[in-house]
Design a protein around this motif. Sequence first.
Motif, PDB file in Angstrom:
ATOM      1  N   GLY A   1     -14.188  83.800 -46.123  1.00 51.86           N
ATOM      2  CA  GLY A   1     -13.613  83.719 -44.788  1.00 51.86           C
ATOM      3  C   GLY A   1     -14.076  84.801 -43.840  1.00 51.86           C
ATOM      4  O   GLY A   1     -13.446  85.014 -42.802  1.00 51.86           O
ATOM      5  N   GLY A   2     -15.167  85.463 -44.157  1.00 51.48           N
ATOM      6  CA  GLY A   2     -15.670  86.539 -43.317  1.00 51.48           C
ATOM      7  C   GLY A   2     -16.653  86.045 -42.280  1.00 51.48           C
ATOM      8  O   GLY A   2     -16.618  84.889 -41.841  1.00 51.48           O
ATOM      9  N   GLY A   3     -17.570  86.933 -41.876  1.00 54.78           N
ATOM     10  CA  GLY A   3     -18.541  86.540 -40.864  1.00 54.78           C
ATOM     11  C   GLY A   3     -19.680  87.522 -40.773  1.00 54.78           C
ATOM     12  O   GLY A   3     -19.692  88.574 -41.422  1.00 54.78           O
TER      13      GLY A   3
ATOM     14  N   ASP B   1     -17.219  78.470 -45.038  1.00 57.88           N
ATOM     15  CA  ASP B   1     -16.532  79.610 -45.635  1.00 57.88           C
ATOM     16  C   ASP B   1     -16.688  80.833 -44.735  1.00 57.88           C
ATOM     17  O   ASP B   1     -17.184  81.873 -45.158  1.00 57.88           O
ATOM     18  N   ASN B   2     -16.278  80.691 -43.482  1.00 56.83           N
ATOM     19  CA  ASN B   2     -16.322  81.819 -42.560  1.00 56.83           C
ATOM     20  C   ASN B   2     -15.075  81.811 -41.681  1.00 56.83           C
ATOM     21  O   ASN B   2     -14.281  80.875 -41.731  1.00 56.83           O
ATOM     22  N   PHE B   3     -14.908  82.848 -40.887  1.00 55.16           N
ATOM     23  CA  PHE B   3     -13.672  83.042 -40.132  1.00 55.16           C
ATOM     24  C   PHE B   3     -13.338  81.880 -39.202  1.00 55.16           C
ATOM     25  O   PHE B   3     -12.173  81.623 -38.908  1.00 55.16           O
ATOM     26  N   SER B   4     -14.349  81.145 -38.726  1.00 53.14           N
ATOM     27  CA  SER B   4     -14.087  80.052 -37.783  1.00 53.14           C
ATOM     28  C   SER B   4     -14.196  78.680 -38.435  1.00 53.14           C
ATOM     29  O   SER B   4     -13.921  77.670 -37.783  1.00 53.14           O
ATOM     30  N   ASP B   5     -14.564  78.623 -39.689  1.00 51.37           N
ATOM     31  CA  ASP B   5     -14.725  77.353 -40.398  1.00 51.37           C
ATOM     32  C   ASP B   5     -14.423  77.585 -41.874  1.00 51.37           C
ATOM     33  O   ASP B   5     -15.266  78.060 -42.634  1.00 51.37           O
ATOM     34  N   LEU B   6     -13.203  77.242 -42.264  1.00 51.89           N
ATOM     35  CA  LEU B   6     -12.777  77.405 -43.660  1.00 51.89           C
ATOM     36  C   LEU B   6     -12.710  76.062 -44.382  1.00 51.89           C
ATOM     37  O   LEU B   6     -12.033  75.932 -45.400  1.00 51.89           O
ATOM     38  N   SER B   7     -13.438  75.086 -43.879  1.00 52.74           N
ATOM     39  CA  SER B   7     -13.306  73.716 -44.372  1.00 52.74           C
ATOM     40  C   SER B   7     -13.643  73.559 -45.852  1.00 52.74           C
ATOM     41  O   SER B   7     -13.147  72.643 -46.508  1.00 52.74           O
ATOM     42  N   ARG B   8     -14.495  74.436 -46.381  1.00 55.47           N
ATOM     43  CA  ARG B   8     -14.863  74.316 -47.798  1.00 55.47           C
ATOM     44  C   ARG B   8     -14.588  75.601 -48.570  1.00 55.47           C
ATOM     45  O   ARG B   8     -15.011  75.728 -49.723  1.00 55.47           O
ATOM     46  N   ALA B   9     -13.885  76.533 -47.942  1.00 55.54           N
ATOM     47  CA  ALA B   9     -13.693  77.845 -48.552  1.00 55.54           C
ATOM     48  C   ALA B   9     -12.947  77.780 -49.882  1.00 55.54           C
ATOM     49  O   ALA B   9     -13.161  78.620 -50.757  1.00 55.54           O
ATOM     50  N   GLY B  10     -12.053  76.794 -50.031  1.00 59.00           N
ATOM     51  CA  GLY B  10     -11.286  76.681 -51.265  1.00 59.00           C
ATOM     52  C   GLY B  10     -11.894  75.746 -52.292  1.00 59.00           C
ATOM     53  O   GLY B  10     -11.304  75.527 -53.348  1.00 59.00           O
ATOM     54  N   ASP B  11     -13.059  75.214 -52.007  1.00 62.07           N
ATOM     55  CA  ASP B  11     -13.690  74.223 -52.881  1.00 62.07           C
ATOM     56  C   ASP B  11     -14.782  74.881 -53.710  1.00 62.07           C
ATOM     57  O   ASP B  11     -15.561  75.697 -53.199  1.00 62.07           O
TER      58      ASP B  11
ATOM     59  N   ARG C   1     -17.430  87.615 -52.312  1.00 63.47           N
ATOM     60  CA  ARG C   1     -18.182  86.397 -52.661  1.00 63.47           C
ATOM     61  C   ARG C   1     -19.671  86.555 -52.348  1.00 63.47           C
ATOM     62  O   ARG C   1     -20.506  85.910 -52.973  1.00 63.47           O
ATOM     63  N   GLY C   2     -19.982  87.402 -51.383  1.00 64.48           N
ATOM     64  CA  GLY C   2     -21.380  87.694 -51.104  1.00 64.48           C
ATOM     65  C   GLY C   2     -22.038  88.419 -52.260  1.00 64.48           C
ATOM     66  O   GLY C   2     -23.232  88.238 -52.526  1.00 64.48           O
ATOM     67  N   GLY C   3     -21.272  89.273 -52.969  1.00 64.09           N
ATOM     68  CA  GLY C   3     -21.792  89.923 -54.163  1.00 64.09           C
ATOM     69  C   GLY C   3     -22.047  88.926 -55.268  1.00 64.09           C
ATOM     70  O   GLY C   3     -23.072  89.003 -55.977  1.00 64.09           O
ATOM     71  N   TYR C   4     -21.112  87.987 -55.459  1.00 69.53           N
ATOM     72  CA  TYR C   4     -21.345  86.880 -56.404  1.00 69.53           C
ATOM     73  C   TYR C   4     -22.628  86.141 -56.041  1.00 69.53           C
ATOM     74  O   TYR C   4     -23.470  85.843 -56.903  1.00 69.53           O
ATOM     75  N   THR C   5     -22.803  85.872 -54.754  1.00 66.88           N
ATOM     76  CA  THR C   5     -23.978  85.145 -54.275  1.00 66.88           C
ATOM     77  C   THR C   5     -25.263  85.871 -54.664  1.00 66.88           C
ATOM     78  O   THR C   5     -26.228  85.261 -55.137  1.00 66.88           O
ATOM     79  N   GLY C   6     -25.280  87.191 -54.477  1.00 66.80           N
ATOM     80  CA  GLY C   6     -26.456  87.965 -54.821  1.00 66.80           C
ATOM     81  C   GLY C   6     -26.762  87.934 -56.301  1.00 66.80           C
ATOM     82  O   GLY C   6     -27.929  87.820 -56.709  1.00 66.80           O
ATOM     83  N   LEU C   7     -25.738  88.036 -57.138  1.00 68.32           N
ATOM     84  CA  LEU C   7     -25.953  88.006 -58.580  1.00 68.32           C
ATOM     85  C   LEU C   7     -26.544  86.672 -59.022  1.00 68.32           C
ATOM     86  O   LEU C   7     -27.449  86.622 -59.860  1.00 68.32           O
ATOM     87  N   VAL C   8     -26.051  85.574 -58.457  1.00 69.94           N
ATOM     88  CA  VAL C   8     -26.610  84.256 -58.784  1.00 69.94           C
ATOM     89  C   VAL C   8     -28.080  84.194 -58.370  1.00 69.94           C
ATOM     90  O   VAL C   8     -28.941  83.759 -59.145  1.00 69.94           O
ATOM     91  N   LEU C   9     -28.384  84.630 -57.157  1.00 72.54           N
ATOM     92  CA  LEU C   9     -29.769  84.613 -56.686  1.00 72.54           C
ATOM     93  C   LEU C   9     -30.674  85.448 -57.586  1.00 72.54           C
ATOM     94  O   LEU C   9     -31.855  85.142 -57.774  1.00 72.54           O
TER      95      LEU C   9
ATOM     96  N   GLU D   1      -4.325  92.829 -42.280  1.00 75.39           N
ATOM     97  CA  GLU D   1      -4.571  92.658 -43.719  1.00 75.39           C
ATOM     98  C   GLU D   1      -5.967  93.084 -44.138  1.00 75.39           C
ATOM     99  O   GLU D   1      -6.187  93.481 -45.290  1.00 75.39           O
ATOM    100  N   ILE D   2      -6.942  93.004 -43.219  1.00 73.22           N
ATOM    101  CA  ILE D   2      -8.298  93.426 -43.571  1.00 73.22           C
ATOM    102  C   ILE D   2      -8.661  94.780 -42.965  1.00 73.22           C
ATOM    103  O   ILE D   2      -9.713  95.334 -43.286  1.00 73.22           O
ATOM    104  N   CYS D   3      -7.777  95.299 -42.121  1.00 75.56           N
ATOM    105  CA  CYS D   3      -8.085  96.548 -41.408  1.00 75.56           C
ATOM    106  C   CYS D   3      -7.304  97.746 -41.907  1.00 75.56           C
ATOM    107  O   CYS D   3      -7.738  98.891 -41.726  1.00 75.56           O
ATOM    108  N   LYS D   4      -6.156  97.523 -42.520  1.00 76.75           N
ATOM    109  CA  LYS D   4      -5.317  98.635 -42.942  1.00 76.75           C
ATOM    110  C   LYS D   4      -5.726  99.101 -44.335  1.00 76.75           C
ATOM    111  O   LYS D   4      -5.827  98.300 -45.269  1.00 76.75           O
ATOM    112  N   ASP D   5      -5.950 100.403 -44.469  1.00 78.52           N
ATOM    113  CA  ASP D   5      -6.350 100.976 -45.753  1.00 78.52           C
ATOM    114  C   ASP D   5      -5.187 101.680 -46.428  1.00 78.52           C
ATOM    115  O   ASP D   5      -4.109 101.858 -45.845  1.00 78.52           O
ATOM    116  N   GLN D   6      -5.432 102.099 -47.660  1.00 73.70           N
ATOM    117  CA  GLN D   6      -4.436 102.859 -48.405  1.00 73.70           C
ATOM    118  C   GLN D   6      -4.151 104.177 -47.672  1.00 73.70           C
ATOM    119  O   GLN D   6      -5.015 104.725 -46.983  1.00 73.70           O
ATOM    120  N   ALA D   7      -2.938 104.677 -47.841  1.00 75.96           N
ATOM    121  CA  ALA D   7      -2.558 105.948 -47.209  1.00 75.96           C
ATOM    122  C   ALA D   7      -3.539 107.043 -47.620  1.00 75.96           C
ATOM    123  O   ALA D   7      -3.851 107.200 -48.809  1.00 75.96           O
TER     124      ALA D   7
END
Length: 324
Positions: A83-85, A111-121, A161-169, A289-295
């Motif tokens: 769901g990133g970009g 599988d990106n922020f503006s199109d999640l149509s297949r992100a769960g598949d 998921r991009g890391g998964y993608t790299g390992l497959v490649l 949820e994606i911007c706040k880090d641990q204290a």
Amino acid sequence: MRITKIGFLIAFALATTSVRAAGLASIDVPANGDGPALKAFVWSPCATPPSEVKLGPVALPAVRGCPIAGSKLPLVIISHGHGGGSLNHHDTAEALADAGFLVVAVNHPGDNFSDLSRAGDISIMFQRPTDIKRLIDFIIGKWPEAAKIDPDRIGFFGFSRGGYTGLVLAGAVPDFRDPNVPCPEPAPICGEIRRNEIPAKPLARDGRIRALVLADPLSFFSNRESLKAVGAPIQLWSSEHGGDGVLPESVAALAVNLPDRPDFHAVPGSAHFAFLAPCPAALAASQPEICKDQAGFDRAAFHRSFDAEVLAFFRRHLGASRTP
């Protein structure tokens, strides 16, 4: 294992170059029989001083449409997480482009922020590596600026998921039935795995990728056998707390099971999204949820160190830019 020290420990002197601005352009890869159209951003070395470029809530120091400075440039492809970009790692792209690399970050269709149509598949786990292979084909082939690239010096940066993608490649063979991978229902991909509805088509590989940086990769690679074909050098990063389906222990297992010991960094105090570029105020307000880090964790300071380490790794394995 090497522990990353957060802060200013590595100076951006590593990026010394006569070019001090990242050119920014968009690129469109036409659809073909292997997949839908792809959209990406390109960062390139640029001799013009940068100004502020606003893209939604993100402001970048860049020059739109700047002529690419240099020739025979090393290329780095960036693959975002679920769901990133293509702007998620813009600071890393800028640092690399400032140092003489050409960087291309894709939006994965479905599988990106503006199109999640297949992100769960589960089909998206097969499409993602093909997206990258098609993107490389286009960039070093039909793209009007292809002559600026050295096709023998291609790197890859992937997050989650991009890391998964790299390992497959790179040749890794995923085991989607691995019981150690958390897959809570009702995520559609979990039901598909449980029902054995896993696509039969082969996963794309790409031996043109000579070096990979993987940040908190999603791992379906539970043992040495699944990773035995991976031969390219890897810089591997792990957050301390994980998140979004990524377990720190799974990343640590990759460091042990890869055939060649990776340049492994565990980042104290971090959670999964710490590898995304520091958020501007507008983005932090809308997507905490994606911007706040641990204290106590300083994402901006960490990224100064992180970007410098990534640059040093790619320089080591792909070299700095050169002219004929």
